[in-house]
Design a protein around this motif. Structure first.
Motif, PDB file in Angstrom:
ATOM      1  N   GLY A 934       0.793  -1.227   0.000  1.00  0.00           N
ATOM      2  CA  GLY A 934       0.000   0.000   0.000  1.00  0.00           C
ATOM      3  C   GLY A 934       0.819   1.267   0.000  1.00  0.00           C
ATOM      4  O   GLY A 934       0.362   2.311   0.490  1.00  0.00           O
ATOM      5  N   ILE A 935       2.028   1.221  -0.556  1.00  0.00           N
ATOM      6  CA  ILE A 935       2.943   2.367  -0.529  1.00  0.00           C
ATOM      7  C   ILE A 935       2.892   3.111  -1.862  1.00  0.00           C
ATOM      8  O   ILE A 935       2.942   2.510  -2.929  1.00  0.00           O
ATOM      9  CB  ILE A 935       4.373   1.903  -0.211  1.00  0.00           C
ATOM     10  N   ILE A 936       2.805   4.433  -1.766  1.00  0.00           N
ATOM     11  CA  ILE A 936       2.779   5.298  -2.940  1.00  0.00           C
ATOM     12  C   ILE A 936       4.173   5.848  -3.178  1.00  0.00           C
ATOM     13  O   ILE A 936       4.906   6.161  -2.226  1.00  0.00           O
ATOM     14  CB  ILE A 936       1.782   6.459  -2.725  1.00  0.00           C
ATOM     15  N   ASP A 937       4.559   5.960  -4.430  1.00  0.00           N
ATOM     16  CA  ASP A 937       5.838   6.568  -4.771  1.00  0.00           C
ATOM     17  C   ASP A 937       5.964   7.904  -4.041  1.00  0.00           C
ATOM     18  O   ASP A 937       5.046   8.733  -4.090  1.00  0.00           O
ATOM     19  CB  ASP A 937       5.913   6.779  -6.289  1.00  0.00           C
ATOM     20  N   PRO A 938       7.071   8.157  -3.341  1.00  0.00           N
ATOM     21  CA  PRO A 938       7.177   9.383  -2.531  1.00  0.00           C
ATOM     22  C   PRO A 938       7.105  10.662  -3.350  1.00  0.00           C
ATOM     23  O   PRO A 938       6.561  11.662  -2.883  1.00  0.00           O
ATOM     24  CB  PRO A 938       8.535   9.223  -1.835  1.00  0.00           C
ATOM     25  N   THR A 939       7.647  10.655  -4.553  1.00  0.00           N
ATOM     26  CA  THR A 939       7.562  11.844  -5.405  1.00  0.00           C
ATOM     27  C   THR A 939       6.113  12.124  -5.785  1.00  0.00           C
ATOM     28  O   THR A 939       5.672  13.278  -5.800  1.00  0.00           O
ATOM     29  CB  THR A 939       8.415  11.658  -6.670  1.00  0.00           C
ATOM     30  N   LEU A 940       5.372  11.068  -6.076  1.00  0.00           N
ATOM     31  CA  LEU A 940       3.951  11.236  -6.382  1.00  0.00           C
ATOM     32  C   LEU A 940       3.204  11.761  -5.161  1.00  0.00           C
ATOM     33  O   LEU A 940       2.338  12.636  -5.274  1.00  0.00           O
ATOM     34  CB  LEU A 940       3.366   9.902  -6.840  1.00  0.00           C
ATOM     35  N   SER A 941       3.550  11.241  -3.997  1.00  0.00           N
ATOM     36  CA  SER A 941       2.874  11.671  -2.766  1.00  0.00           C
ATOM     37  C   SER A 941       3.060  13.156  -2.515  1.00  0.00           C
ATOM     38  O   SER A 941       2.088  13.878  -2.246  1.00  0.00           O
ATOM     39  CB  SER A 941       3.399  10.866  -1.574  1.00  0.00           C
ATOM     40  N   VAL A 942       4.302  13.639  -2.572  1.00  0.00           N
ATOM     41  CA  VAL A 942       4.539  15.060  -2.271  1.00  0.00           C
ATOM     42  C   VAL A 942       3.871  15.963  -3.310  1.00  0.00           C
ATOM     43  O   VAL A 942       3.386  17.055  -2.979  1.00  0.00           O
ATOM     44  CB  VAL A 942       6.053  15.363  -2.176  1.00  0.00           C
ATOM     45  N   ALA A 943       3.825  15.523  -4.578  1.00  0.00           N
ATOM     46  CA  ALA A 943       3.175  16.327  -5.620  1.00  0.00           C
ATOM     47  C   ALA A 943       1.681  16.460  -5.348  1.00  0.00           C
ATOM     48  O   ALA A 943       1.121  17.563  -5.395  1.00  0.00           O
ATOM     49  CB  ALA A 943       3.417  15.685  -6.988  1.00  0.00           C
ATOM     50  N   LEU A 944       1.033  15.340  -5.036  1.00  0.00           N
ATOM     51  CA  LEU A 944      -0.413  15.366  -4.825  1.00  0.00           C
ATOM     52  C   LEU A 944      -0.767  16.061  -3.512  1.00  0.00           C
ATOM     53  O   LEU A 944      -1.787  16.764  -3.430  1.00  0.00           O
ATOM     54  CB  LEU A 944      -0.965  13.944  -4.849  1.00  0.00           C
ATOM     55  N   GLU A 945       0.049  15.871  -2.495  1.00  0.00           N
ATOM     56  CA  GLU A 945      -0.218  16.541  -1.209  1.00  0.00           C
ATOM     57  C   GLU A 945      -0.115  18.055  -1.353  1.00  0.00           C
ATOM     58  O   GLU A 945      -0.881  18.807  -0.739  1.00  0.00           O
ATOM     59  CB  GLU A 945       0.747  16.034  -0.143  1.00  0.00           C
ATOM     60  N   SER A 946       0.830  18.521  -2.161  1.00  0.00           N
ATOM     61  CA  SER A 946       0.963  19.973  -2.366  1.00  0.00           C
ATOM     62  C   SER A 946      -0.270  20.539  -3.046  1.00  0.00           C
ATOM     63  O   SER A 946      -0.721  21.649  -2.726  1.00  0.00           O
ATOM     64  CB  SER A 946       2.215  20.280  -3.198  1.00  0.00           C
ATOM     65  N   VAL A 947      -0.836  19.786  -3.983  1.00  0.00           N
ATOM     66  CA  VAL A 947      -2.032  20.240  -4.687  1.00  0.00           C
ATOM     67  C   VAL A 947      -3.232  20.276  -3.750  1.00  0.00           C
ATOM     68  O   VAL A 947      -3.976  21.274  -3.699  1.00  0.00           O
ATOM     69  CB  VAL A 947      -2.321  19.317  -5.891  1.00  0.00           C
ATOM     70  N   LEU A 948      -3.434  19.203  -2.988  1.00  0.00           N
ATOM     71  CA  LEU A 948      -4.577  19.164  -2.082  1.00  0.00           C
ATOM     72  C   LEU A 948      -4.438  20.207  -0.978  1.00  0.00           C
ATOM     73  O   LEU A 948      -5.437  20.815  -0.548  1.00  0.00           O
ATOM     74  CB  LEU A 948      -4.707  17.768  -1.479  1.00  0.00           C
ATOM     75  N   GLY A 949      -3.216  20.450  -0.516  1.00  0.00           N
ATOM     76  CA  GLY A 949      -3.006  21.496   0.472  1.00  0.00           C
ATOM     77  C   GLY A 949      -3.393  22.861  -0.068  1.00  0.00           C
ATOM     78  O   GLY A 949      -4.006  23.670   0.645  1.00  0.00           O
ATOM     79  N   ALA A 950      -3.037  23.118  -1.337  1.00  0.00           N
ATOM     80  CA  ALA A 950      -3.391  24.395  -1.953  1.00  0.00           C
ATOM     81  C   ALA A 950      -4.900  24.533  -2.126  1.00  0.00           C
ATOM     82  O   ALA A 950      -5.467  25.608  -1.910  1.00  0.00           O
ATOM     83  CB  ALA A 950      -2.690  24.533  -3.299  1.00  0.00           C
ATOM     84  N   LEU A 951      -5.549  23.459  -2.508  1.00  0.00           N
ATOM     85  CA  LEU A 951      -7.005  23.495  -2.668  1.00  0.00           C
ATOM     86  C   LEU A 951      -7.698  23.748  -1.330  1.00  0.00           C
ATOM     87  O   LEU A 951      -8.684  24.486  -1.251  1.00  0.00           O
ATOM     88  CB  LEU A 951      -7.497  22.187  -3.285  1.00  0.00           C
ATOM     89  N   LEU A 952      -7.189  23.124  -0.269  1.00  0.00           N
ATOM     90  CA  LEU A 952      -7.756  23.351   1.063  1.00  0.00           C
ATOM     91  C   LEU A 952      -7.546  24.796   1.508  1.00  0.00           C
ATOM     92  O   LEU A 952      -8.448  25.418   2.090  1.00  0.00           O
ATOM     93  CB  LEU A 952      -7.110  22.398   2.073  1.00  0.00           C
ATOM     94  N   LEU A 953      -6.367  25.318   1.211  1.00  0.00           N
ATOM     95  CA  LEU A 953      -6.064  26.697   1.592  1.00  0.00           C
ATOM     96  C   LEU A 953      -6.990  27.676   0.872  1.00  0.00           C
ATOM     97  O   LEU A 953      -7.444  28.665   1.461  1.00  0.00           O
ATOM     98  CB  LEU A 953      -4.603  27.004   1.267  1.00  0.00           C
ATOM     99  N   ASP A 954      -7.274  27.398  -0.381  1.00  0.00           N
ATOM    100  CA  ASP A 954      -8.168  28.264  -1.161  1.00  0.00           C
ATOM    101  C   ASP A 954      -9.638  27.987  -0.882  1.00  0.00           C
ATOM    102  O   ASP A 954     -10.512  28.660  -1.424  1.00  0.00           O
ATOM    103  CB  ASP A 954      -7.910  28.065  -2.665  1.00  0.00           C
ATOM    104  N   LYS A 955      -9.882  26.953  -0.070  1.00  0.00           N
ATOM    105  CA  LYS A 955     -11.259  26.522   0.228  1.00  0.00           C
ATOM    106  C   LYS A 955     -12.026  26.207  -1.055  1.00  0.00           C
ATOM    107  O   LYS A 955     -13.200  26.545  -1.217  1.00  0.00           O
ATOM    108  CB  LYS A 955     -11.993  27.597   1.037  1.00  0.00           C
ATOM    109  N   LYS A 956     -11.307  25.569  -1.983  1.00  0.00           N
ATOM    110  CA  LYS A 956     -11.895  25.171  -3.261  1.00  0.00           C
ATOM    111  C   LYS A 956     -11.826  23.659  -3.391  1.00  0.00           C
ATOM    112  O   LYS A 956     -11.335  23.112  -4.381  1.00  0.00           O
ATOM    113  CB  LYS A 956     -11.141  25.830  -4.421  1.00  0.00           C
TER     114      LYS A 956
END
Length: 1082
Positions: A934-956
Motif C-alpha cells: 500500500g505504498i505510494i511513490d514518494p515523489t507522487l505523494s509530495v506532488a499530490l499533497e501539495s495540490v490538495l493542500g493548496a485546494l484546502l487553503l483556497d477553500k476550493k
C-alpha cells in the motif's frame, strides 16, 4: 403519340436525377494532388531548366531525416494558446456571419504525446470545435463568404507568373505571402491558429518503415521530391524571403486542409469560373471523421457549415471533407478513419511487380518474354499504348493495383492476371477465354462480389494461413498454388503481403487499445476503457501510432477480401496450439542427459557437490489448486549459512563473441543466433551436453496465439509483449541465414526465449569485462524466488570462478532458489514465464506522468469551476486551475529531490524490506506508481499533497472537513471500510461519481472530518489512489472472481493462456491489496 410518351417516360428518371443534382448544394471535396501529374511535372521541369537567373541560386540543402526531427518546433501550436486568441479568431469568423448567436467555441486540446527527443515540449495541442449549445440537424452553424477563404486563383501581379503552376504551389505561396503581414492580413487570426501538421511526409526513416507499405514510402518520397523541386523552381520574387522550412510547412497545410470547388458551382462568387482550391477558415479546427456532424455547402457566394445530425452541448464537432480511402487520408490528411466503407488496399506496387511476382510464384520465369507480350496485348485492348521495354511508365498512375471492401478489384490488375493466366493456357493448348467482367468465384463476378459482413478470423503469423472463422484459403503453399487462375493468384498474393508484415492484426489492435490508455487515440469507441489511464510510452511517437492505425486498416481490408476468395481452412487450431504448448516437464529431458551434463560440467572445472541433485519438483499453486512439475535443484542434505553450494568457472559461459553482425541486431538477437549456431554443430559443439538439456519449450506469453492476446488485459505489459513479439520477427528477417545456422523462425523464437529466460550479465570478457546475455550452465537451472538461499552476488568473482554460497539455512529435500534480481511480476511474466504471489518488488504505474496525475487529482477534488456557468467558461477555468496546481506540484517535486522535504517513513519501510532481500542499494526511478504494502511513490505523494493542500487553503475543495485538531483513527478506519464496501455493491461509474455523487459519498466525508489537516491531506491522497485503482479494476473485461474460477478450470486451455490468467489475477489482487492497506492505515 404513344412513342412520344414512351420517350418522355424513359427520359423522366434521367431528367429528375439531373434536376436533383442541380438543386443539391455543392460541397467542398477532396482534391487531386499534383506530385504525380504529368502537366505539373512538365511545368516544374521547364522552370528548373529554364531561366536560371530568376530561380534560386542553388539546390536547397535539405536533409529530410534531419529536417523531420525539427518539424514540431516549427509547426506545433503552443501549449499556452490563450483564450483571448481563440476569442479574436471567433470574432473574426463571425464578422460577416448572419447566424444570430455563436454555437460553438474552441478548446485547446492535447491530441497526442510525442517522443521527448527532438522536441521542446512532449505535448502537442490543437484547437478543436466544441458545441456551446444543443444543435439540431440542418441547423446552420457558421457562414463564411468565399472572399474570406484563401484561394489558389492568381489575382496579384507578383503571382501571375504562377498562373500555370500546380495549384498547391499557388495556394502555398499565397499563404506564405499573407503570414508575414501579421495583423495586416485579413487571414491573420486564421493563420495564427493553424494546428500541428502531422503527415507521413515528415516521418523519420524508422517511422516510415513502421508503415510497412512500399507504396506509401514511394508516395512520400515522390511528395518530398515534388516539394524540393517546386522550391528550387520558384523565382526570387515568388520566394519573397521565405525559407524551405516555411515552404514545406505551407504545402503541408495545403495537403492537410485544402478542398476543391468545381467551377460551375461558383459563378458570380467573385472568383473566376474554374475549378478552385480553397483553404477554408474553421475547417482546420474540426475533428477528423467520416461520420461527421456537419458539412460545408456552397450557397451563392457563401459557404455554410450545416449540421448533418443533432449534437449535444459540449460535443466535439467533426466535418467530412476527406478522402474515401484510409490510404489517402493517412497520406494527405494525417489521420486514419475507423470506418471507411470504400476502403482499398494495394497488393502490387506496379505492373512490373505484378508480372515478376506471378512468374516467380508459378514457376514461369522461363517464358518471361511471352508473358510480357500477353500483358502488353491486354493493355492495348483498353487503349493503353504500353511500351514493351518499359510498360510501367507508359500507363503511369491509371492502375492502382488495389482491392476494396465494397467488392472493388482494379480492372487493370485483373486484365494483367488474366493475360498471364491465358498465356500459359495457350502454350499448353488451352482455349479458355477469361474476360475482366467474367472473373468468377462462388457467388458471382469478382468485380461484383458483394461485401461480406463477417469479420471474425484467426490470423497466425508465420504459420502460412489466415483463417476466416474456421476457414482458410485452400492454397497448398504460396510457391506452388493449385491453380494459376487469377482469383487463386490474387489469394496467393494477399497471403504473401500479409505474411510479409511484422505483426498480425490482433497484435496491432491490442496495441491500439493500449494507446487509448496512453493518450494517443481520438477514438471515442474506447470509452469503455479506463478513460483517464494514459500510460507512458517511450518507444512510440504519435507517428508510430498513426502508422499502426494505417496497418490495422490495411489488414482489415486484405483479410476481408481474402474471405471473399477463400475456400476451406486446412489448419487445425487445436493441433497448432498443442504443437507450441508446454510439454510435461518430466518427459522433457531424460535422467541420463542430466547425468551427462553434470559430468561435462565437472570435466570443465565446475565443482558441484554430490549433495545437490537436478530433478523434477512438484510445486503446488495456490492460484490453481493444482500441482505443476518444474525442473530445479534440490538439496540432498542440510546446508548451513555461508557454506559453498557450487563453484562455476566463467569459461562455461555461452555468449556471442563476434565483432561483426547484421545491421539493426541487438545483443539478445546475437546471443540467440549464437545459441543456434552452437546447436547446429551437434556433438561437435563444446556445449552440446548443455544444449541437449535445455527445455524444448516453455510456458511464455510469447507463444500466445494472436486471438489469445486479450487474456493479458493489463495494457502496459500487453503493449510491451507485442513489441517483443514484433522485435523477434524483425530481428529474424535482419539476421542472415549463416548467422542463424539456417534455422527457421520457430527455432529462432525458441532460442530467443532461452536467452530471455536463462541469460545473465557476467564478467566473461577480456579483462573481466561484463557481457550481457551469458548462458551459464547449471547456474540457470536454479530457479528464481525473492526468498532465495543461493547467493552469487555477495562474493566477488575470483580467478575466473563464480562461487555460489548458502545465504541462509537450507533443509534436506528443500528446493534451492536463487535471485535473478529485484524483478516485478510484469518482468517475470514477460521474460521468464511465471509469476510470484506477494512479490515485494511488484509495482503498478497508475498514470503516464506526474503532470497527468496532478490534472486527474484536480478534476477529482477541485470546486474552482462551476459547470453551470457554461462549457466554454468552465473549460477555460479548468485549464487555468490545472496549470496553477501543476506549478505548485513541480515546486514540491523539486524540493523533495533537493532534500528540502524529509523522506517518507513508509518509503523507508519499503527500502528496508528490499534490503532484507539482499538489495540494499537498489536503483530506483521515481514514477507515478504504487508498490507492495500500500505504498505510494514518494515523489507522487509530495506532488499530490501539495495540490490538495493548496485546494484546502483556497477553500476550493469538495469536502469541508480536515479542520479538527485531534484525529479519531477508529472513525477513519470504519468509515473508509464502509466507503469501499459500499462502492463494491454499486455499479461503477467514475472516481468523481464515487466521491461526490454516489450513495457511499457520506462515508468518505465522515472519514476526512475525523482528521486534522496534515493527516487529512495524506489520507485524501491515499483515498484518491484507491479510487484510481478501482477505476482501473472496473475497466478490465473480467473480475477477480471470474479470473479465479477460470484458473480452477484448466481443461482445453493452453499453459500460455493459463499463465496470462495467473498474471492478470495477481495484478488485480495487487490493486485490491493497495485499497485494503488504505482502509487499514494507522
Amino acid at each position: 403519340m404513344q412513342e412520344s410518351m414512351k420517350a418522355v417516360l424513359l427520359l423522366l428518371p434521367l431528367l429528375l436525377h439531373e434536376a436533383l443534382a442541380w438543386a443539391a448544394p455543392t460541397t467542398c471535396v477532396f482534391p487531386n494532388f499534383s506530385h504525380n501529374d504529368k502537366n505539373a511535372l512538365n511545368w516544374l521541369e521547364r522552370r528548373i531548366t529554364g531561366d536560371s537567373s530568376k530561380s534560386k541560386a542553388r539546390w536547397p540543402p535539405v536533409n529530410w531525416p534531419k529536417y523531420t526531427k525539427r518539424k514540431y518546433r516549427h509547426f506545433a501550436v503552443s501549449g499556452n494558446t490563450s483564450w483571448d486568441e481563440f476569442e479574436q479568431y471567433l470574432t473574426w469568423l463571425h464578422k460577416e456571419d448572419h447566424v444570430k448567436s455563436r454555437k460553438f467555441f474552441l478548446r485547446d486540446t492535447k491530441r497526442f504525446n510525442l517522443k521527448a527527443q527532438g522536441t521542446t515540449n512532449g505535448k502537442v495541442f490543437e484547437p478543436v470545435a466544441v458545441a456551446s449549445m444543443d444543435l439540431q440537424e440542418k441547423e446552420v452553424l457558421l457562414e463564411i463568404p468565399l472572399r474570406n477563404c484563401i484561394s489558389d486563383q492568381v489575382s496579384v501581379d507578383d503571382l501571375r507568373s504562377l498562373h500555370e503552376a500546380p495549384w498547391e504551389l499557388r495556394l502555398a505561396v499565397k499563404l506564405l505571402q499573407e503570414r508575414p503581414k501579421s495583423e495586416g492580413s485579413i487571414w491573420y487570426y486564421f493563420i495564427r491558429l493553424l494546428p500541428t501538421i502531422r503527415l507521413p511526409l515528415f516521418f523519420s526513416e524508422s517511422e516510415l518503415e513502421n508503415v510497412e507499405d512500399a507504396s506509401i514510402i514511394s508516395e512520400v518520397l515522390s511528395m518530398r521530391s515534388f516539394i524540393l523541386s517546386s522550391f528550387y523552381g520558384l523565382y526570387q520574387l515568388e520566394i519573397a524571403g521565405f525559407t524551405f522550412n516555411d515552404f514545406a510547412w505551407a504545402l503541408a497545410v495545403v495537403y492537410s486542409f485544402a478542398c476543391r470547388l468545381d467551377g460551375s458551382s461558383i459563378g458570380g462568387s467573385g472568383l473566376p469560373v474554374a475549378t478552385t482550391h480553397l483553404l477554408i477558415p474553421f475547417i482546420s479546427s474540426y475533428n477528423d471523421s467520416l461520420e461527421p456532424e456537419a458539412t460545408v455547402e456552397l450557397h451563392g457566394q457563401v459557404l455554410k457549415v450545416v449540421m448533418l445530425q443533432d449534437a449535444a452541448e459540449g460535443s466535439l464537432l467533426s466535418l467530412n471533407y476527406f478522402a474515401s480511402t484510409s490510404r489517402d487520408n493517412f497520406l494527405y490528411r494525417g489521420f486514419v478513419p475507423t470506418k471507411c466503407p470504400h476502403d482499398k488496399a494495394r497488393v502490387f506496387e506496379s505492373l512490373q511487380d505484378l508480372v515478376e511476382w506471378y512468374l516467380s510464384t508459378f514457376n514461369k520465369e522461363d517464358d518471361k518474354k511471352g508473358s510480357l507480350l500477353s500483358v502488353h496485348a491486354a493493355m492495348q485492348m483498353v487503349g493503353h499504348q504500353v511500351s514493351r521495354d518499359n510498360f510501367d511508365k507508359s500507363i503511369m498512375s491509371y492502375p492502382d493495383f488495389s482491392v476494396g471492401l465494397d467488392g472493388y478489384f482494379d480492372p487493370y490488375m485483373i486484365l494483367a492476371l488474366n493475360a498471364l493466366s491465358n498465356s500459359n493456357k495457350e502454350m499448353q493448348g488451352g482455349s479458355e477465354v477469361f474476360e475482366v467482367s467474367d472473373v468468377r468465384i462462388e457467388g458471382g463476378s469478382l468485380l461484383e462480389q458483394p461485401t461480406i459482413g463477417n469479420n471474425s478470423y484467426i490470423s497466425s503469423k508465420f504459420s502460412g494461413s489466415f483463417c476466416i472463422g474456421k476457414n482458410t484459403p485452400s492454397i497448398d503453399g504460396l510457391n506452388k498454388p493449385s491453380s494459376d487462375h487469377p482469383s487463386v493468384a490474387l489469394r496467393g498474393r494477399i497471403l504473401t503481403v500479409l505474411n510479409s508484415l511484422s505483426t498480425t492484426l490482433e497484435e496491432d489492435e491490442a496495441v491500439l487499445k493500449a494507446s487509448m490508455w496512453e493518450g494517443f487515440s481520438d477514438d471515442e469507441g474506447g470509452s469503455h476503457l479506463c478513460e483517464t489511464c494514459q500510460w507512458q510510452t517511450e518507444e512510440l511517437s504519435f507517428n508510430d501510432v498513426l502508422a499502426l492505425q494505417y496497418r490495422v486498416r490495411k489488414k482489415h481490408v486484405l483479410l476481408h477480401v481474402l474471405s471473399t476468395l477463400s475456400d476451406d481452412c486446412t489448419v487445425n487450431e487445436d493441433k497448432h496450439l498443442k504443437a507450441i504448448d508446454i510439454e510435461d516437464a518430466s518427459h522433457d529431458v531424460h535422467t541420463k542427459d542430466i547425468d551427462e551434463f553434470l559430468k561435462w560440467c565437472e570435466a570443465e572445472g565446475a565443482q558441484i557437490t554430490e549433495a545437490l541433485t537436478v530433478t523434477h519438483i512438484s510445486a503446488r499453486s495456490n492460484l490453481t489448486d493444482s500441482s505443476t512439475v518444474v525442473r530445479g535443484v534440490e538439496a540432498l542434505r542440510v546446508f548451513e549459512q555461508g557454506e559453498t553450494i557450487c563453484i562455476l568457472p566463467l569459461k562455461l559461459g555461452l555468449f556471442d563473441k563476434s565483432s561483426s553482425h547484421s545491421a539493426g541486431a541487438d545483443s539478445w538477437h546475437l546471443a540467440a543466433a549464437h545459441l543456434l549456431r552452437e546447436k547446429s554443430l551437434g556433438v561437435a559443439s563444446k556445449w552440446a551436453s548443455y544444449i541437449n538439456i535445455l527445455p524444448k519449450t516453455m510456458q511464455t506469453p510469447i507463444y500466445l496465439m494472436p486471438y489469445e492476446l486479450h487474456e493479458v488485459q493489463w495494457w502496459p505489459v500487453l503493449r510491451e509483449l507485442i513489441q517483443v513479439r514484433r522485435a523477434i520477427r524483425m530481428s529474424f528477417s535482419r539476421l542472415t541465414g549463416q548467422e542463424l545456422a539456417w534455422a527457421d523462425f520457430e527455432q529462432y523464437r525458441w532460442a530467443v526465449i532461452m536467452v530471455h529466460s536463462r541469460a545473465f550479465t557476467l564478467p566473461v570478457g577480456n579483462d573481466d569485462e561484463y557481457a550481457s546475455y551469458v548462458l551459464m550452465p547449471f547456474m540457470d537451472i536454479i530457479n528464481h524466488h525473492f526468498e532465495y538461499q543461493a547467493d552469487w552476488m555477495s562474493l566477488p568473482v575470483q580467478n575466473g570462478k563464480l562461487e555460489i554460497i548458502a545465504k541462509r539455512h537450507v533443509d534436506k529435500g528443500q528446493q534451492i532458489f536463487a535471485s535473478f534480481g529485484p524483478r516485478s511480476n510484469d518482468n517475470l511474466f514477460l521474460y521468464y514465464g511465471f509469476v510470484l504471489e506477494n512479490n515485494p518488488f511488484d509495482t503498478a504505474q497508475l498514470f503516464s506522468s506526474f503532470e497527468d496525475a496532478v490534472h486527474w487529482l484536480v478534476t477529482l477534488w477541485s470546486t474552482h469551476c462551476d459547470d453551470s456557468i457554461g462549457p466554454m467558461v468552465t473549460e477555460k477555468c479548468t485549464q487555468k486551475v490545472k496549470e496553477q496546481m501543476w506549478a505548485k506540484a513541480q515546486k514540491a517535486i523539486d524540493d523533495y529531490a533537493a532534500g528540502v522535504t524529509e523522506q517518507r517513513p513508509e518509503w523507508w519501510k519499503l527500502i528496508n524490506t528490499w534490503a532484507d532481500y539482499g538489495y540494499e542499494y537498489m536503483q530506483f526511478q521515481p514514477s507515478p506508481s504504487i508498490y507492495e504494502g500500500g505504498i505510494i511513490d514518494p515523489t507522487l505523494s509530495v506532488a499530490l499533497e501539495s495540490v490538495l493542500g493548496a485546494l484546502l487553503l483556497d477553500k476550493k475543495i469538495a469536502f469541508k472537513g480536515c479542520t479538527h485538531g485531534e484525529s479519531n483513527f477508529l472513525d477513519v478506519k470504519s468509515n473508509l471500510n464502509a466507503f469501499f464496501m459500499c462502492l463494491d455493491n454499486l455499479q461503477w461509474r467514475s472516481p468523481t461519481w464515487a466521491l461526490h455523487s454516489s450513495l457511499c459519498s457520506d462515508y468518505a466525508g465522515r472519514a476526512l472530518v475525523s482528521l486534522g489537516e496534515s493527516r487529512c491531506v495524506k489520507t485524501m491522497v491515499k483515498v484518491s489512489m484507491s479510487l484510481r485503482c478501482l477505476d482501473i479494476l472496473n475497466s478490465f473485461p473480467t473480475t477477480i472472481l471470474e479470473d479465479k474460477r477460470l484458473l480452477k478450470h484448466t481443461m482445453h486451455t493452453s499453459s500460455h493462456v493459463q499463465l496470462a490468467r495467473q498474471y492478470r489475477y495477481i495484478k488485480k489482487l495487487f490493486l485490491m491489496d493497495f485499497i485494503h492497506h488504505v482502509t487499514e492505515q494507522d
